[in-house]
Motif scaffolding. Structure first.
Motif, short mmCIF file in Angstrom:
data_model
loop_
_atom_site.label_atom_id
_atom_site.label_comp_id
_atom_site.label_asym_id
_atom_site.label_seq_id
_atom_site.Cartn_x
_atom_site.Cartn_y
_atom_site.Cartn_z
N GLY A 96 0.78 -1.22 0.00
CA GLY A 96 0.00 0.00 0.00
C GLY A 96 0.82 1.28 0.00
N ARG A 97 2.15 1.16 -0.02
CA ARG A 97 3.02 2.35 0.00
C ARG A 97 3.75 2.49 -1.32
NH1 ARG A 97 5.86 3.87 5.40
NH2 ARG A 97 6.34 5.47 3.90
N ALA A 98 3.80 3.71 -1.81
CA ALA A 98 4.51 4.00 -3.06
C ALA A 98 5.99 4.20 -2.76
CB ALA A 98 3.94 5.25 -3.70
N HIS A 99 6.83 3.75 -3.70
CA HIS A 99 8.28 3.89 -3.57
C HIS A 99 8.86 4.40 -4.88
CE1 HIS A 99 8.29 1.59 0.20
NE2 HIS A 99 7.36 0.86 -0.38
N ARG A 100 9.98 5.11 -4.77
CA ARG A 100 10.72 5.59 -5.94
C ARG A 100 12.16 5.11 -5.81
NH1 ARG A 100 9.77 10.63 -8.62
NH2 ARG A 100 11.94 11.08 -8.19
N LEU A 101 12.65 4.45 -6.84
CA LEU A 101 14.06 4.05 -6.92
C LEU A 101 14.69 4.99 -7.94
CD1 LEU A 101 16.47 2.13 -6.45
CD2 LEU A 101 15.61 0.79 -8.36
N GLN A 102 15.58 5.85 -7.46
CA GLN A 102 16.29 6.77 -8.34
C GLN A 102 17.74 6.33 -8.38
OE1 GLN A 102 15.27 10.84 -7.64
NE2 GLN A 102 17.09 11.59 -8.67
#
Length: 122
Positions: A96-102
């Motif tokens: 339910g949590r959004a993540h960003r891999l940069q």
């Protein structure tokens, strides 16, 4: 099926041929094909496209429930004929949590094939 890499082309003419052994034309294409391989859980391809000097022995399964949501390539910088970097953001959702891999990934070409070497997060 549209290719997960975000180019808006069918998988069969985008990342599909690379997953079946066709050499990537450049580092960005390899990076996009690796993202598609994560989405499609093609761990064989991920290992095969990893540079031999930095390749792990194996890859574990993804976290249960992980969903990849999209890829945005920020930059593709060619240093010379055999070295390039690709900066990107990959979005996912887990529990339910959004993540960003940069990441800024480094690639090296050996013969006809590009390989992922390593990357810097952030």
């Amino acid at each position: 099926m549209d290719c997960p890499c975000g180019r808006g082309r069918p998988y069969s003419i985008c990342c599909g041929p690379l997953h079946e052994g066709e050499p990537a034309p450049d580092a960005e294409a390899l990076m996009r094909s690796r993202y598609s391989a994560f989405v499609l859980e093609r761990f064989d391809y991920l290992l095969a496209s990893w540079h031999p000097r930095t390749r792990p022995a194996s890859l574990g399964p993804p976290e249960p429930g992980l969903r990849w949501l999209g890829l945005e390539v920020k930059a593709h910088l060619v240093q010379d004929e055999t070295h390039a970097t690709v900066a990107f953001v990959a979005r996912s959702k887990l529990g339910g949590r959004a993540h960003r891999l940069q990441e800024r990934s480094r690639f090296e070409r050996i013969g006809l094939h590009w390989f992922y070497v390593d990357g810097e997060l952030g």
